[in-house]
Design a protein around this motif. Sequence first.
Motif, PDB file in Angstrom:
ATOM      1  N   ILE A   1       4.934   2.456  16.412  1.00 54.08           N
ATOM      2  CA  ILE A   1       5.234   3.781  15.874  1.00 54.08           C
ATOM      3  C   ILE A   1       4.093   4.752  16.195  1.00 54.08           C
TER       4      ILE A   1
ATOM      5  N   PHE B   1       2.602   9.029  15.554  1.00 53.92           N
ATOM      6  CA  PHE B   1       2.689  10.211  14.688  1.00 53.92           C
ATOM      7  C   PHE B   1       1.842  11.292  15.352  1.00 53.92           C
TER       8      PHE B   1
ATOM      9  N   THR C   1       2.932  12.245   2.042  1.00 55.55           N
ATOM     10  CA  THR C   1       3.030  10.793   2.294  1.00 55.55           C
ATOM     11  C   THR C   1       4.477  10.398   2.564  1.00 55.55           C
TER      12      THR C   1
ATOM     13  N   PRO D   1       5.064   7.902   8.780  1.00 55.08           N
ATOM     14  CA  PRO D   1       5.567   6.555   9.039  1.00 55.08           C
ATOM     15  C   PRO D   1       4.498   5.483   8.873  1.00 55.08           C
ATOM     16  N   PHE D   2       3.519   5.680   8.006  1.00 55.92           N
ATOM     17  CA  PHE D   2       2.526   4.602   7.827  1.00 55.92           C
ATOM     18  C   PHE D   2       2.031   4.428   6.397  1.00 55.92           C
ATOM     19  N   THR D   3       2.431   5.295   5.472  1.00 55.79           N
ATOM     20  CA  THR D   3       1.993   5.112   4.084  1.00 55.79           C
ATOM     21  C   THR D   3       2.958   4.173   3.368  1.00 55.79           C
ATOM     22  N   SER D   4       2.432   3.391   2.437  1.00 56.13           N
ATOM     23  CA  SER D   4       3.269   2.433   1.729  1.00 56.13           C
ATOM     24  C   SER D   4       3.510   2.879   0.296  1.00 56.13           C
TER      25      SER D   4
END
Lengths: 94, 321
Positions: B162, B164, B282, B286-289
């Motif tokens: 992915i 960004f 957030t 496409p990378f925060t949980s």
Amino acid sequence: MKGFKYLRNVTTLKMDSGKCINCSKCIEVCPHHVFALNGDKVTIINLDSCMECGACAKNCPAAALHVDSGVGCAAGLITEWLRDHRLLAKVECC
Amino acid sequence: MPRISADLTFADRLGSWRVRWGIGRMNYIVPPGLYAVGRPNSDSPVLVTANYKKSYDSVRSVLAERDCWILVLETYGINVWCAAGKGTFGTEELIRRIGASELTKVVSHRQLVLPVLGAAGVAAHKVKKETGFNIRYAAIRAKDIPQYLDSGMRTAPAMREITFTTWERVVLIPMEFVEALKPTAIAAALLFFITAMLQDRNAGFLAVCGYVGAVAAGAAGTPLLLPWLPGRSFAFKGVLTGSIWSIIFYMLAGGSGWSRFMALAAFMILPAVSAFYALNFTGCTPFTSRSGVKKEMKVALPAMACALLAGIAIAITGMAI
């Protein structure tokens, strides 16, 4: 993912190596290269990159993966919290 | 069965631009079902996508000069990634759609090509068991589909990594503004009336400028500068862009003439406002949980509320004495 890192030691991703059949499906679906083949064994190599999307657990035919996935934006979580505390009836989100 | 073109018209591009600004965004849809691009036969690949028109457009537009089937799922106008998270781009809908479109009579092979980001909603082994179709998660981006098809359906590592990029972040900013518009208008109006009442109209106008700038610093400045802002926490990144804005505002608005109370209040309130909008971003990355955002919120929300209340108290004290 190059150039972006989120908080360490937070992901709920868990792998039950005893159940794993090393089919590599998790490697195929993970957009963050969390898993890799070590010889013929699937291992987690990049736990902190996990964004808890849940694709690996969903596609694991052996049910060896578990992760608490769901809405991950602040607005969504606030709405969820308000609903859980019965302060909001209707839930709207993206 | 509808036969569709791989060319995007001006209307398609305009529609795409409009939804980026939130105009008719929840109703930008195509009917679910099976579509033909070019002249596909029973051996042609079947690509699966969502019925958000932007998703469907991004798939068909890379298929010029090719013969393919596109199976569009009913995701109620939501893109693949968000719909997979909600489960509408999901196992059940895919199984239902394979049946409703009588796909087994249309193609002789038993393979479906899905976007990697759809995997969060679809259990490939269950679809295989129910329908006999094998699912191949091809790539994250539609633009990699031609390479995937030409290389004998092989996914290169970069196709499932992915990204960004600056542009991928920039296109999200208009929606951030549109979403922030209503609460910002309400807050700005309140701020203007209260400040104008306690002091004068000029002060009210200035306060609104400071506030709107802080919203922009959080909702646009943070996404734009994301990889270069230090730290992992989004709220912290927002405090940084908000502080930069506070300094700029202080210099532009003649801060040296303000009372000490006003300067202190501005430097407490504005970064807190930016931090809130930065934290909210957030949801678009496409990378925060989910667990990470929860952890961050537990610390950041009370801290923001404290800074905001303390700032308001200081400002009122400053105006009163």
